[in-house]
Design a protein around this motif. Structure first.
Motif, short mmCIF file in Angstrom:
data_model
loop_
_atom_site.label_atom_id
_atom_site.label_comp_id
_atom_site.label_asym_id
_atom_site.label_seq_id
_atom_site.Cartn_x
_atom_site.Cartn_y
_atom_site.Cartn_z
N LYS A 138 -28.91 3.86 65.51
CA LYS A 138 -29.33 2.65 64.80
C LYS A 138 -30.52 2.94 63.89
CE LYS A 138 -30.75 -2.12 65.65
NZ LYS A 138 -31.04 -3.15 66.70
N LEU A 139 -31.47 3.74 64.37
CA LEU A 139 -32.63 4.08 63.55
C LEU A 139 -32.22 4.94 62.35
CD1 LEU A 139 -35.28 4.85 66.31
CD2 LEU A 139 -34.92 2.73 65.05
N ASN A 140 -31.27 5.82 62.55
CA ASN A 140 -30.80 6.65 61.43
C ASN A 140 -30.18 5.78 60.33
OD1 ASN A 140 -31.61 8.97 62.75
ND2 ASN A 140 -29.61 9.35 63.66
N GLN A 141 -29.40 4.79 60.74
CA GLN A 141 -28.80 3.90 59.74
C GLN A 141 -29.86 3.09 59.00
OE1 GLN A 141 -25.94 1.53 61.86
NE2 GLN A 141 -24.63 3.29 62.36
N GLY A 142 -30.86 2.58 59.74
CA GLY A 142 -31.93 1.84 59.07
C GLY A 142 -32.74 2.71 58.13
N LEU A 143 -32.99 3.94 58.55
CA LEU A 143 -33.73 4.86 57.69
C LEU A 143 -32.93 5.23 56.45
CD1 LEU A 143 -36.35 6.49 57.53
CD2 LEU A 143 -35.25 8.31 58.82
N GLU A 144 -31.63 5.38 56.60
CA GLU A 144 -30.77 5.69 55.45
C GLU A 144 -30.78 4.55 54.43
OE1 GLU A 144 -26.03 6.63 54.58
OE2 GLU A 144 -26.85 6.71 56.61
N LEU A 145 -30.72 3.32 54.91
CA LEU A 145 -30.76 2.18 54.00
C LEU A 145 -32.09 2.08 53.26
CD1 LEU A 145 -28.97 -0.56 56.14
CD2 LEU A 145 -28.05 0.68 54.17
N MET A 146 -33.19 2.36 53.96
CA MET A 146 -34.51 2.28 53.33
C MET A 146 -34.67 3.31 52.23
SD MET A 146 -36.96 1.56 56.64
CE MET A 146 -38.41 1.48 55.58
N ILE A 147 -34.10 4.50 52.41
CA ILE A 147 -34.23 5.56 51.40
C ILE A 147 -33.22 5.35 50.27
CG2 ILE A 147 -34.18 8.05 51.03
CD1 ILE A 147 -34.86 8.44 53.95
N ASP A 148 -32.04 4.85 50.62
CA ASP A 148 -30.97 4.75 49.63
C ASP A 148 -31.21 3.63 48.62
OD1 ASP A 148 -28.27 5.75 48.85
OD2 ASP A 148 -27.73 3.65 49.24
N SER A 149 -31.94 2.61 49.00
CA SER A 149 -32.15 1.47 48.09
C SER A 149 -32.82 1.88 46.78
CB SER A 149 -32.95 0.38 48.80
OG SER A 149 -32.23 -0.12 49.92
N PRO A 150 -33.97 2.58 46.79
CA PRO A 150 -34.53 3.00 45.50
C PRO A 150 -33.85 4.23 44.91
CG PRO A 150 -35.96 3.70 47.27
CD PRO A 150 -34.87 2.90 47.90
N ALA A 151 -33.21 5.03 45.76
CA ALA A 151 -32.61 6.26 45.24
C ALA A 151 -31.39 5.99 44.39
CB ALA A 151 -32.23 7.18 46.41
N VAL A 152 -30.74 4.84 44.56
CA VAL A 152 -29.56 4.53 43.74
C VAL A 152 -29.94 4.43 42.28
CG1 VAL A 152 -27.81 2.77 43.30
CG2 VAL A 152 -28.34 3.43 45.64
N GLU A 153 -31.10 3.90 41.99
CA GLU A 153 -31.53 3.78 40.59
C GLU A 153 -31.84 5.14 39.98
OE1 GLU A 153 -34.85 1.19 40.53
OE2 GLU A 153 -33.75 -0.55 41.31
N TRP A 154 -32.07 6.14 40.81
CA TRP A 154 -32.36 7.48 40.28
C TRP A 154 -31.09 8.32 40.13
CZ3 TRP A 154 -36.36 8.22 44.75
CH2 TRP A 154 -37.41 7.31 44.57
N GLY A 155 -29.92 7.74 40.38
CA GLY A 155 -28.69 8.50 40.31
C GLY A 155 -28.48 9.39 41.52
N VAL A 156 -29.12 9.07 42.64
CA VAL A 156 -29.04 9.87 43.87
C VAL A 156 -28.45 9.00 44.96
CG1 VAL A 156 -30.34 11.16 45.60
CG2 VAL A 156 -31.01 11.28 43.19
N THR A 157 -27.53 9.57 45.73
CA THR A 157 -26.92 8.87 46.86
C THR A 157 -27.28 9.60 48.15
OG1 THR A 157 -25.07 8.12 45.50
CG2 THR A 157 -24.75 8.11 47.89
N ILE A 158 -27.78 8.86 49.12
CA ILE A 158 -28.15 9.43 50.41
C ILE A 158 -26.88 9.54 51.24
CG2 ILE A 158 -29.59 9.20 52.45
CD1 ILE A 158 -31.11 9.66 49.85
N ASP A 159 -26.55 10.75 51.63
CA ASP A 159 -25.35 10.97 52.43
C ASP A 159 -25.57 10.59 53.89
OD1 ASP A 159 -22.56 12.19 52.40
OD2 ASP A 159 -23.52 13.33 54.02
N ARG A 160 -26.64 11.09 54.49
CA ARG A 160 -26.98 10.72 55.85
C ARG A 160 -28.41 11.14 56.16
NH1 ARG A 160 -23.27 13.96 59.93
NH2 ARG A 160 -24.55 12.73 61.36
N VAL A 161 -28.98 10.52 57.17
CA VAL A 161 -30.34 10.82 57.62
C VAL A 161 -30.29 11.00 59.13
CG1 VAL A 161 -32.74 10.08 57.69
CG2 VAL A 161 -31.31 9.45 55.74
#
Length: 285
Positions: A138-161
């Motif tokens: 559950k923490l990994n999923q929450g951490l992935e969402l927190m990083i992926d939100s601003p990274a989408v605007e940079w053209g970067v997709t978070i695969d997993r954390v």
């Protein structure tokens, strides 16, 4: 005239060759090419293979599209239940928009690294120690969402954390070890108590059966003596229970009187013998 034409042709060929060498570029399979013409971004992204640019006018920048594995340095924080921990993680991400990764952020690797560290510290402060130790998915999923939100605007997709390790203070480790030991001891005592209860029920049933058959008690005693005597290095002290005396007394009472006891001179003869021994004075007279 002919020599001049030949020289001009050779010069053109040389210039063409130099131009081709300067304009030729090769984009590898796991890369994409972003072209800047006089500082302005060209809309088309160069696909893998051979491509040409305008020398001295265009600048080709290659962007790696492979999944990047980035370790997140260990972050120290205080959990919601006031426990100091150090947590480190790893982030897997890839570039999905080459133009955005080059234009919108100066260094997307550094940006993702800083965002991952900030998000990890935030997750530590919002979670409890038990969640960090046992509920990591559950923490990994929450951490992935927190990083992926601003990274989408940079053209970067978070695969997993993934959270790799949680380091606890030594005092907390000792406390948890004592807690686990106490819990194991509690379970052991409960198991022993259940065993004693079951054994007592069986012993009560056995005692009830032996009370109806007194000989069974003697057989059990003999079995105990045999089991103890098997050890050669032990001294055997054989008790003489009161129940055995009572058993023998009852058995003697149930026996019929002996035939010789009622005959003439039976008991009296024994008494006479004792009396004869008890009067030595008659022989002296």
């Amino acid at each position: 005239m002919v020599e001049a034409l030949v020289a001009a042709g050779a010069a053109l060929v040389s210039v063409g060759a130099v131009y081709a060498l300067a304009a030729a570029r090769v984009v590898r399979q796991y890369e994409r090419g972003v072209v800047f013409r006089l500082g302005r971004l060209r809309p088309e992204v160069r696909e893998p293979g051979f491509t040409m640019i305008v020398p001295f006018v265009d600048r080709l920048q290659k962007v790696n599209m492979q999944i990047v594995t980035m370790p997140v340095p260990a972050q120290e924080g205080i959990t919601r239940d006031n426990v100091t921990v150090r947590v480190d993680a790893v982030v897997y991400f890839k570039v999905t928009g080459p133009a955005e990764a080059v234009v919108r952020v100066e260094d997307y690797r550094f940006a993702v690294s800083q965002m991952a560290q900030t998000s990890l510290r935030s997750i530590i402060g919002k979670s409890e120690l038990d969640d960090l130790l046992s509920n990591r998915e559950k923490l990994n999923q929450g951490l992935e969402l927190m990083i992926d939100s601003p990274a989408v605007e940079w053209g970067v997709t978070i695969d997993r954390v993934e959270i790799k390790d949680v380091s606890l203070p030594e005092t907390m480790k000792r406390s948890m070890a004592r807690q686990a030991e106490a819990d194991r001891e509690r379970r052991a005592r409960v198991i022993n108590a259940d065993a004693e209860l079951q054994a007592s029920k069986k012993l009560a049933e056995a005692a009830k059966e032996m009370s109806e058959q007194p000989a069974a008690l003697q057989l059990r005693l003999l079995q105990t003596v045999v089991a103890v005597a098997a050890e050669k290095n032990s001294t055997l002290v054989l008790p003489f229970p009161v129940e055995l005396l009572r058993f023998l007394e009852r058995a003697q009472q149930q026996l019929p009187p002996a035939a010789g006891a009622d005959g003439p001179g039976g008991t009296e003869g024994a008494v006479g013998t004792n009396s004869g021994q008890g009067q030595p004075g008659d022989s002296r007279g």
